[in-house]
Design an enzyme around this catalytic site. Structure first.
Site, PDB file in Angstrom:
ATOM      1  N   ARG A 157      11.732  -6.946   5.383  1.00 26.15           N
ATOM      2  CA  ARG A 157      11.776  -5.483   5.207  1.00 26.15           C
ATOM      3  C   ARG A 157      12.760  -4.825   6.176  1.00 26.15           C
ATOM      4  NH1 ARG A 157       6.142  -2.368   4.963  1.00 26.15           N
ATOM      5  NH2 ARG A 157       5.869  -3.148   7.081  1.00 26.15           N
ATOM      6  N   ARG A 199      11.229  -2.449  11.326  1.00 30.13           N
ATOM      7  CA  ARG A 199      10.068  -1.919  12.045  1.00 30.13           C
ATOM      8  C   ARG A 199       9.759  -2.844  13.206  1.00 30.13           C
ATOM      9  NH1 ARG A 199       4.941  -0.238   8.272  1.00 30.13           N
ATOM     10  NH2 ARG A 199       3.768  -1.300   9.908  1.00 30.13           N
ATOM     11  N   LYS A 236       0.826  -1.220   0.000  1.00 30.15           N
ATOM     12  CA  LYS A 236       0.000   0.000   0.000  1.00 30.15           C
ATOM     13  C   LYS A 236       0.857   1.266   0.000  1.00 30.15           C
ATOM     14  CE  LYS A 236      -2.168  -0.930   3.902  1.00 30.15           C
ATOM     15  NZ  LYS A 236      -1.779  -2.291   4.266  1.00 30.15           N
ATOM     16  N   ARG A 281      -9.806  -0.224   8.182  1.00 24.72           N
ATOM     17  CA  ARG A 281      -9.257  -1.532   8.530  1.00 24.72           C
ATOM     18  C   ARG A 281     -10.338  -2.459   9.095  1.00 24.72           C
ATOM     19  NH1 ARG A 281      -3.536  -0.335   8.068  1.00 24.72           N
ATOM     20  NH2 ARG A 281      -2.431  -1.848   9.276  1.00 24.72           N
ATOM     21  N   ARG A 286      -0.647  -9.622  12.990  1.00 24.18           N
ATOM     22  CA  ARG A 286      -1.190  -8.638  12.026  1.00 24.18           C
ATOM     23  C   ARG A 286      -1.983  -9.348  10.929  1.00 24.18           C
ATOM     24  NH1 ARG A 286       4.085  -5.719  10.329  1.00 24.18           N
ATOM     25  NH2 ARG A 286       2.804  -4.330   9.081  1.00 24.18           N
TER      26      ARG A 286
HETATM   27  P1  AMP Z   1       0.434   0.165   8.781  1.00 25.48           P
HETATM   28  O1  AMP Z   1       1.595   1.090   8.673  1.00 25.48           O
HETATM   29  O2  AMP Z   1      -0.708   0.551   7.873  1.00 25.48           O
HETATM   30  O3  AMP Z   1       0.825  -1.277   8.638  1.00 25.48           O
HETATM   31  O4  AMP Z   1      -0.135   0.325  10.280  1.00 25.48           O
HETATM   32  C1  AMP Z   1       0.672   0.033  11.404  1.00 25.48           C
HETATM   33  C2  AMP Z   1      -0.202  -0.106  12.651  1.00 25.48           C
HETATM   34  O5  AMP Z   1      -0.902   1.130  12.896  1.00 25.48           O
HETATM   35  C3  AMP Z   1      -1.312  -1.146  12.573  1.00 25.48           C
HETATM   36  O6  AMP Z   1      -0.846  -2.446  12.852  1.00 25.48           O
HETATM   37  C4  AMP Z   1      -2.274  -0.624  13.640  1.00 25.48           C
HETATM   38  O7  AMP Z   1      -1.804  -0.880  14.943  1.00 25.48           O
HETATM   39  C5  AMP Z   1      -2.210   0.880  13.412  1.00 25.48           C
HETATM   40  N1  AMP Z   1      -3.196   1.310  12.393  1.00 25.48           N
HETATM   41  C6  AMP Z   1      -2.948   1.762  11.135  1.00 25.48           C
HETATM   42  N2  AMP Z   1      -4.105   2.044  10.496  1.00 25.48           N
HETATM   43  C7  AMP Z   1      -5.108   1.757  11.366  1.00 25.48           C
HETATM   44  C8  AMP Z   1      -6.532   1.810  11.302  1.00 25.48           C
HETATM   45  N3  AMP Z   1      -7.177   2.227  10.210  1.00 25.48           N
HETATM   46  N4  AMP Z   1      -7.240   1.428  12.396  1.00 25.48           N
HETATM   47  C9  AMP Z   1      -6.627   1.025  13.523  1.00 25.48           C
HETATM   48  N5  AMP Z   1      -5.289   0.914  13.645  1.00 25.48           N
HETATM   49  C10 AMP Z   1      -4.529   1.288  12.579  1.00 25.48           C
END
Ligand code: AMP
Length: 223
Positions: free
Chosen positions: A133, A166, A22, A97, A177
């Protein structure tokens, strides 16, 4: 009396499993179409890095691979979507999400043109992408130890700084996840399929090929 029409603001929702690309695809769309990128994960990581109150609230949740509360991310999304779009609309990366977030997004975008693109990626691919990564702590360049390793192990090709991982890209958190994705985010695909503004691209190819497919959808959008 002539009617005054104004073009609707475009919102591209990018959906994909964790590690589905993404962020990479959003960045390419920003470069090509001049859209404004909204990544909830980036916003939250920045708050953690700064050590703000919000960052303190979400740090542990993010490190466990769970989702932070809907209310909290709703505020982030609303303030950004109602802010001025730099030009050609917004790309949402990592939101919604779950189905409740999708419903909320629908309620605040009724005057906008929303299109959803799902980047479909096989599970064995995403595990390798996430566990491999690494990124440069200084310049941010992204590597993958399996697909695009640096010339010297753990050292950035461009600036010579150390590569880091990360904190949620460890094997234990990756499986959490993916579990959260299957349980909470996959139903969002059905929510949008039935709403009729849904497109799917094959995300198993390299980022350049995937981008061409995503760009075809974005380029064809008209209000
Ligand atoms: P990402 O960078 O999109 O993989 O997001 C990293 C982390 O941020 C996720 O594992 C969640 O803990 C939190 N997060 C990101 N987007 C959301 C969302 N829309 N709703 C809830 N938690 C989120």
């Amino acid at each position: 009396m002539s009617e005054v029409t104004s073009e609707k603001v475009k919102v591209i929702v990018l959906l994909a499993p964790p590690g589905g690309g993404k962020g990479t695809q959003a960045q390419k769309l920003v470069e090509r179409f001049g859209m404004t990128h909204i990544s909830v994960g980036d916003v939250l990581r920045e708050e953690v890095r700064k050590g703000s109150a919000l960052g303190g609230q979400v740090k542990e949740i993010m490190e466990s691979g769970e989702l932070v509360s809907d209310e909290l991310v709703a505020e982030i999304i609303k303030s950004r979507l109602t802010g001025k779009a730099k030009s050609n609309g917004f790309i949402l990366d990592g939101y919604p999400r779950n189905v409740a977030q999708a419903g909320y997004l629908t309620s605040i975008t009724d005057q906008m043109l929303v299109r959803v693109i799902n980047i479909a990626v096989a599970e064995d691919q995403v595990v390798k992408r996430l566990s491999g990564r690494r990124f440069c702590g200084k310049c941010g360049k992204i590597y993958n130890i399996y697909f695009s390793p640096p010339a010297v192990t753990a050292v950035c090709d461009d600036c010579g700084s150390e590569l880091i991982q990360r904190s949620d890209d460890t094997e234990e958190v990756i499986s959490e996840r993916l579990r959260v994705y299957a349980q909470q985010t996959r139903p969002v695909l059905d929510y949008y399929r039935s709403a009729g503004s849904y497109f799917e691209v094959d995300g198993n190819w390299d980022p350049g090929n995937v981008h061409e497919e995503v760009a075809k959808v974005v380029g064809a959008i008209s209000g």
